[in-house]
Design an enzyme around this catalytic site. Structure first.
Site, PDB file in Angstrom:
ATOM      1  CG  HIS A   1      21.455  -5.547 -17.001  1.00 53.03           C
ATOM      2  ND1 HIS A   1      21.056  -4.640 -17.908  1.00 53.03           N
ATOM      3  CD2 HIS A   1      21.969  -7.183 -17.083  1.00 53.03           C
ATOM      4  CE1 HIS A   1      21.784  -4.719 -18.523  1.00 53.03           C
ATOM      5  NE2 HIS A   1      22.835  -6.108 -18.348  1.00 53.03           N
TER       6      HIS A   1
ATOM      7  CG  ASP B   1      22.142  -9.189 -23.886  1.00 54.18           C
ATOM      8  OD1 ASP B   1      23.458  -9.597 -23.033  1.00 54.18           O
ATOM      9  OD2 ASP B   1      22.257  -7.600 -23.714  1.00 54.18           O
TER      10      ASP B   1
END
Length: 229
Positions: free
Chosen positions: A87, A157
């Protein structure tokens, strides 16, 4: 039996999602992890044991399907070895392909053999694949996925995660992903959708994105989406 409980839980979740008009869930995880609950994968993982992770992942997917929702298995080729949070930034996995096949890839192979409809690609770099590209943008990662017999939709993702977005902006990342073999590109920021689309159009016009690759991706997504209502 625990797998029956997992299926029942997911079926209830699927029914609730269906009531909201949602027909695709970006779950379950097949990542192997026994680290702290709040770790990078943490308590989202069913187990560090590939057999257990496969069993529960299959049960969760069956439950979602019972509830009218398509499951998505993630994060290919397995995120349990991640030492950094994608992330925020890039992270490299140095395990060789043989080691990955015995562990991380094993649950994915089992679920592909069982007819997995959608698989999400992670943003880890793998020295065994493309060491300077996250799996989501790596031709070698998509080749590996297809070599395992997967015929469904491969989705990235979120391209807004640091491991991608600090290196490539949304349109560039989208073009790289689809060209590499993705069938769908995910962004959690809806404001990026038009830029991502325009990037694909421009790449197709210049020939950077081969027309047959674009058609293949669109056909897979259309087949999964089913007839328009």
């Amino acid at each position: 039996e625990k797998s029956a409980d997992v299926r029942a839980f997911a079926a209830n979740l699927g029914r609730q999602l269906s009531l909201l008009g949602i027909n695709l869930d970006l779950a379950p995880l097949l990542d192997l992890d026994d680290g702290p609950a709040g770790g990078i994968v943490g308590d989202r993982s069913f187990s560090k044991d590939p057999t257990v992770a496969s069993e529960y992942g299959k049960a969760f997917a069956a439950g979602l399907t019972d509830g009218g929702v398509t499951p998505t298995f993630k994060h290919f080729p397995g995120q349990g070895r991640s030492t950094g949070d994608t992330h925020r930034k890039a992270s490299l996995v140095t395990a060789d392909l043989g080691a990955l096949q015995v562990t991380d890839l094993s649950p994915f192979q089992r679920l592909i053999d069982a007819g997995a409809p959608v698989i999400m690609m992670n943003h880890l770099d793998y020295s065994a694949l493309d060491k300077d590209l996250p799996a989501s943008l790596s031709p070698a990662a998509y080749q590996l996925l297809r070599s395992m017999g997967f015929r469904g939709v491969a989705i990235t993702d979120s391209l807004g995660m640091g491991a991608v977005n600090l290196r490539w902006d949304f349109p560039e990342a989208t073009v790289r992903a689809i060209t590499a073999g993705a069938d769908a590109a995910l962004a959690t920021d809806g404001k990026q959708a038009r830029r991502m689309r325009d990037g694909l159009v421009a790449a197709a016009r210049t020939g950077r994105l081969p027309e047959d690759r674009l058609h293949e991706a669109a056909a897979r997504v259309a087949a999964r989406a089913g007839p328009h209502r």
